[in-house]
Scaffold this motif. Structure first.
Motif, short mmCIF file in Angstrom:
data_model
loop_
_atom_site.label_atom_id
_atom_site.label_comp_id
_atom_site.label_asym_id
_atom_site.label_seq_id
_atom_site.Cartn_x
_atom_site.Cartn_y
_atom_site.Cartn_z
N ILE A 8 0.86 -1.19 0.00
CA ILE A 8 0.00 0.00 0.00
C ILE A 8 0.89 1.23 0.00
CG2 ILE A 8 -1.79 1.28 1.22
CD1 ILE A 8 -2.65 -1.32 2.53
N ALA A 9 0.94 1.93 -1.12
CA ALA A 9 1.65 3.20 -1.20
C ALA A 9 0.62 4.32 -1.01
CB ALA A 9 2.35 3.34 -2.55
N VAL A 10 0.96 5.30 -0.21
CA VAL A 10 0.02 6.38 0.08
C VAL A 10 0.60 7.70 -0.42
CG1 VAL A 10 -1.37 7.53 1.83
CG2 VAL A 10 -0.76 5.11 2.13
N ASN A 11 -0.01 8.24 -1.45
CA ASN A 11 0.43 9.51 -2.04
C ASN A 11 -0.02 10.66 -1.14
OD1 ASN A 11 1.15 11.65 -3.67
ND2 ASN A 11 -0.50 11.33 -5.16
N ASN A 12 0.93 11.43 -0.63
CA ASN A 12 0.61 12.50 0.30
C ASN A 12 0.49 13.86 -0.38
OD1 ASN A 12 1.96 13.86 3.39
ND2 ASN A 12 -0.10 13.11 2.99
N ASP A 13 0.44 13.86 -1.70
CA ASP A 13 0.23 15.10 -2.45
C ASP A 13 -0.85 14.86 -3.51
OD1 ASP A 13 0.26 17.45 -3.85
OD2 ASP A 13 2.39 17.41 -4.36
N PRO A 14 -2.11 15.18 -3.19
CA PRO A 14 -3.21 14.93 -4.14
C PRO A 14 -3.04 15.66 -5.46
CG PRO A 14 -4.06 15.39 -1.94
CD PRO A 14 -2.59 15.72 -1.90
N ASN A 15 -2.22 16.72 -5.48
CA ASN A 15 -2.00 17.49 -6.71
C ASN A 15 -0.89 16.91 -7.57
OD1 ASN A 15 -3.99 19.48 -6.07
ND2 ASN A 15 -2.55 20.40 -4.63
N LEU A 30 -3.05 4.71 -2.58
CA LEU A 30 -4.09 5.51 -1.94
C LEU A 30 -3.64 6.97 -1.90
CD1 LEU A 30 -4.86 3.20 1.13
CD2 LEU A 30 -5.88 3.12 -1.17
N THR A 31 -4.54 7.84 -1.52
CA THR A 31 -4.21 9.26 -1.40
C THR A 31 -4.59 9.75 -0.01
OG1 THR A 31 -4.56 9.64 -3.77
CG2 THR A 31 -4.61 11.57 -2.34
N GLU A 32 -3.71 10.53 0.59
CA GLU A 32 -3.99 11.16 1.88
C GLU A 32 -3.69 12.65 1.75
OE1 GLU A 32 -5.11 12.53 5.06
OE2 GLU A 32 -5.37 10.35 4.92
N ALA A 33 -4.73 13.47 1.92
CA ALA A 33 -4.57 14.91 1.72
C ALA A 33 -3.91 15.60 2.90
CB ALA A 33 -5.94 15.54 1.45
N LYS A 34 -4.07 15.06 4.11
CA LYS A 34 -3.46 15.72 5.26
C LYS A 34 -1.95 15.63 5.15
CE LYS A 34 -3.51 16.05 10.28
NZ LYS A 34 -4.13 15.62 11.55
N PRO A 35 -1.24 16.76 5.20
CA PRO A 35 0.22 16.73 5.01
C PRO A 35 0.93 15.96 6.11
CG PRO A 35 -0.65 18.97 4.74
CD PRO A 35 -1.75 18.14 5.33
N GLY A 36 1.95 15.20 5.70
CA GLY A 36 2.79 14.51 6.66
C GLY A 36 2.84 13.01 6.41
N SER A 37 4.03 12.45 6.50
CA SER A 37 4.18 11.01 6.25
C SER A 37 3.45 10.16 7.28
CB SER A 37 5.67 10.64 6.23
OG SER A 37 6.28 10.89 7.49
N TYR A 38 3.28 10.70 8.51
CA TYR A 38 2.59 9.91 9.53
C TYR A 38 1.09 9.86 9.28
CZ TYR A 38 7.18 10.26 11.52
OH TYR A 38 8.54 10.19 11.67
N ALA A 39 0.55 10.93 8.73
CA ALA A 39 -0.85 10.90 8.31
C ALA A 39 -1.02 9.88 7.18
CB ALA A 39 -1.30 12.28 7.85
N ALA A 40 -0.05 9.84 6.26
CA ALA A 40 -0.10 8.87 5.16
C ALA A 40 0.01 7.44 5.69
CB ALA A 40 1.02 9.17 4.16
N ARG A 41 0.89 7.23 6.65
CA ARG A 41 1.02 5.88 7.21
C ARG A 41 -0.27 5.45 7.91
NH1 ARG A 41 6.27 8.18 8.43
NH2 ARG A 41 7.84 7.17 7.12
N ASN A 42 -0.88 6.38 8.63
CA ASN A 42 -2.14 6.05 9.30
C ASN A 42 -3.23 5.67 8.30
OD1 ASN A 42 -1.02 6.48 11.81
ND2 ASN A 42 -1.84 8.55 12.03
N ARG A 43 -3.22 6.33 7.16
CA ARG A 43 -4.16 5.99 6.10
C ARG A 43 -3.91 4.56 5.62
NH1 ARG A 43 -8.99 6.49 3.39
NH2 ARG A 43 -8.71 6.49 1.14
N GLY A 44 -2.65 4.21 5.45
CA GLY A 44 -2.32 2.85 5.04
C GLY A 44 -2.72 1.81 6.07
N ILE A 45 -2.51 2.15 7.35
CA ILE A 45 -2.90 1.24 8.42
C ILE A 45 -4.40 0.95 8.36
CG2 ILE A 45 -3.18 1.04 10.93
CD1 ILE A 45 -0.57 2.70 11.18
#
Length: 289
Positions: free
Chosen positions: A36-43, A59-74
């Protein structure tokens, strides 16, 4: 499904492609794990030429930060054993096989820090790269302190359910903060020496960006100190002669090389002072790149 590999990515499609290519040649059956790769830049959309393995998704996570992206993956992962790594990492072919084995052999342990092996961009190590190899991602040294970096962290979902996900309000240091919570909860951690990933040693620019992110995270953690935060650590303007002596005493370093590394160390110290002033005095936002 035995493993879920979670990779945050931010404007780093080339690095992510290399990481996925390494995961595509693992020694275990691809049907046993998902990526699961989480793109942290929707643009920043996925390039048209991007090669996505059959067992991977983005996946995409709009909230900035790698930890927000990791939480999305979790939240979207299907396996009970989660492998965290970074887009610029290069997992060894037996990375997952060895990670799964140590987890199976130690069912009472909820987290493992895998080995992180730094490599230079070219044939020779630059001073910033060599500095990173001496002071950087020393996973084996972090483990006895109950910590591990997310460049190579293996966690059981049950542990995340118990102590919570990563702190998604910081750009840096969230891996250490999460591990501190696990340690305070009495959770052991083991060094997964054979579950290796390669990681490019940092350039000077990357060292300074990391220093700024760390200072931003530190200021948020210590926000309750109020006005004390506004006092820059002026003492860091004085070069650390203790650090110079440490470099000079290293038998693998020439005198010139020792002074080069000392210069890198001083640049990082000054950057931390500048970041305190930039964030607090001038009210500037945190920087990621």
């Amino acid at each position: 499904m035995e493993a879920s590999v979670i990779i945050p990515t931010y404007q780093s499609w080339d690095d992510l492609q290399n990481c996925l290519d390494c995961l595509a040649v693992q020694t275990i059956d691809p049907g046993l794990f998902e990526v699961i790769a989480v793109n942290n830049d929707p643009n920043d959309p996925v390039p048209a030429s991007f090669r996505l393995p059959a067992n991977a998704r983005i996946l995409t996570e709009a909230k900035p930060g790698s930890y927000a992206a990791r939480n999305r993956g979790i939240a979207k992962a299907q396996a009970d054993l989660l492998f965290f790594t970074d887009a610029d990492c290069r997992p060894d072919p037996d990375y997952l096989e060895n990670g799964l084995k140590i987890a199976k052999d130690n069912p009472e342990v909820g987290r493992f820090g895998g080995d992180v092996v730094l490599f230079p961009a070219g044939d020779d190590w630059t001073a910033p790269e060599l500095y990173d190899s001496l002071w950087g991602l020393e996973q084996e040294k972090w483990i006895p302190k109950g910590r591990a970096v997310t460049a190579n962290l293996i966690v059981r979902r049950s542990l995340i359910d118990r102590i919570g996900p990563f702190n998604d309000t910081v750009f840096s240091g969230g891996d250490m903060e999460w591990n501190d919570r696990a340690t305070e909860a009495g959770e052991p951690i083991l060094f997964a020496e054979k579950a290796k990933v390669g990681h490019p040693a940092r350039t000077l620019h990357e060292h300074l960006l990391k220093a700024r992110r760390i200072e931003g995270a530190r200021l948020r953690r210590n926000a309750r100190r109020g006005f004390v935060n506004y006092i820059p650590p002026i003492q860091k303007l004085i070069p650390s002669f203790k650090t110079l002596v440490r470099f000079l005493q290293n038998p693998d370093l020439s005198t010139r090389r020792a002074f080069d590394l000392w210069g890198v160390h001083y640049a990082i110290r000054v950057t931390k002072i500048a970041e305190v002033i930039r964030l607090l005095w001038f009210k500037r936002p945190d920087q990621r790149k």
